[in-house]
Write a protein that holds these residues in place. Structure first.
Motif, mmCIF file in Angstrom:
data_model
loop_
_atom_site.group_PDB
_atom_site.id
_atom_site.type_symbol
_atom_site.label_atom_id
_atom_site.label_comp_id
_atom_site.label_asym_id
_atom_site.label_seq_id
_atom_site.Cartn_x
_atom_site.Cartn_y
_atom_site.Cartn_z
ATOM 1 N N ARG A 90 0.843 -1.204 0.000
ATOM 2 C CA ARG A 90 0.000 0.000 0.000
ATOM 3 C C ARG A 90 0.876 1.251 0.000
ATOM 4 O O ARG A 90 0.596 2.227 -0.696
ATOM 5 N N GLU A 91 1.950 1.229 0.788
ATOM 6 C CA GLU A 91 2.881 2.365 0.821
ATOM 7 C C GLU A 91 3.496 2.571 -0.549
ATOM 8 O O GLU A 91 3.611 3.709 -1.021
ATOM 9 N N THR A 92 3.871 1.487 -1.197
ATOM 10 C CA THR A 92 4.491 1.586 -2.515
ATOM 11 C C THR A 92 3.537 2.202 -3.526
ATOM 12 O O THR A 92 3.897 3.123 -4.258
ATOM 13 N N VAL A 93 2.317 1.702 -3.565
ATOM 14 C CA VAL A 93 1.329 2.224 -4.511
ATOM 15 C C VAL A 93 1.074 3.707 -4.242
ATOM 16 O O VAL A 93 1.039 4.522 -5.162
ATOM 17 N N THR A 94 0.928 4.074 -2.980
ATOM 18 C CA THR A 94 0.672 5.476 -2.635
ATOM 19 C C THR A 94 1.860 6.353 -3.014
ATOM 20 O O THR A 94 1.685 7.425 -3.598
ATOM 21 N N ARG A 95 3.072 5.903 -2.703
ATOM 22 C CA ARG A 95 4.279 6.687 -3.008
ATOM 23 C C ARG A 95 4.420 6.900 -4.502
ATOM 24 O O ARG A 95 4.656 8.015 -4.973
ATOM 25 N N VAL A 96 4.253 5.843 -5.273
ATOM 26 C CA VAL A 96 4.405 5.959 -6.724
ATOM 27 C C VAL A 96 3.289 6.824 -7.312
ATOM 28 O O VAL A 96 3.543 7.697 -8.145
ATOM 29 N N ALA A 97 2.064 6.617 -6.864
ATOM 30 C CA ALA A 97 0.940 7.398 -7.389
ATOM 31 C C ALA A 97 1.043 8.867 -6.989
ATOM 32 O O ALA A 97 0.536 9.741 -7.703
ATOM 33 N N THR A 98 1.707 9.156 -5.891
ATOM 34 C CA THR A 98 1.898 10.536 -5.461
ATOM 35 C C THR A 98 2.814 11.291 -6.424
ATOM 36 O O THR A 98 2.667 12.492 -6.611
ATOM 37 N N PHE A 99 3.748 10.594 -7.045
ATOM 38 C CA PHE A 99 4.608 11.204 -8.071
ATOM 39 C C PHE A 99 3.900 11.036 -9.414
ATOM 40 O O PHE A 99 4.383 10.396 -10.328
#
Length: 190
Positions: A90-99
């Motif tokens: 979930r952290e990965t998806v959020t971090r990538v989607a934030t960029f």
């Protein structure tokens, strides 16, 4: 070619923004100069040609997507169970989607790579290195799953990020979180 590394990075970051907003066809030296708010002709002093700019933009996106050290520490020191792996995904998806602009620019670059062998080579090497590092970190950490689990997570979650950025109303946050959990659980060997 000019050697000011800060100016070069600003130009490459501007190229990422242009790619995300205007697509690969809109990526010109003039557009990059305008986005970076530098005099016309600056980008052409830093990059041999458009292919060079595209290739450097691809590399830069991956540099900016590297997680903070705290994420690596959490991987190493956290619980080594499905719940923790789900949290990390979930952290990965959020971090990538934030960029957002970086990921959209990367999609543009991937399409361009179908026509540009050098860009395809650079992106292929970068993605392979990223996958290998993720596999190594996953296996070393003792998280559940194997190398195939990591590759399945990579493939499924990348497409979920595409959905999140391009069709944001497709899933609400709760449903999206449930999908991430299901992807993790179903990617684990039985």
């Amino acid at each position: 070619m000019r050697r000011n590394p800060e100016r070069r990075a600003a130009l490459v970051d501007a190229a990422i923004e242009v790619l995300a907003d205007e697509g690969a066809r809109g990526l010109t030296f003039r557009a990059v100069d305008a986005r970076a708010a530098v005099p016309n002709g600056t980008a052409s002093n830093y990059f041999a040609n458009r292919d060079d700019l595209l290739t450097q933009a691809g590399g830069r996106i991956y540099e900016r997507l590297v997680p903070e050290n705290a994420v690596f520490a959490d991987l190493a020191n956290g619980e080594h169970d499905v719940a923790h792996l789900t949290k990390l995904m979930r952290e990965t998806v959020t971090r990538v989607a934030t960029f957002r602009t970086g990921f959209l620019a990367l999609l543009e670059l991937r399409l361009e790579a179908t026509r540009r062998p050098e860009l395809r080579r650079v992106l292929g090497e970068r993605v392979r290195a990223d996958l290998d590092l993720n596999i190594e970190n996953h296996l070393t950490s003792g998280m559940p799953g194997d190398s195939v689990t990591v590759e399945l997570l990579y493939s499924a979650l990348n497409w979920m990020i595409v959905d999140r950025l391009t069709l944001p109303d497709l899933h609400d946050e709760e449903h999206f979180d449930r999908l991430v959990a299901a992807v993790v659980e179903r990617s684990l060997p039985r």
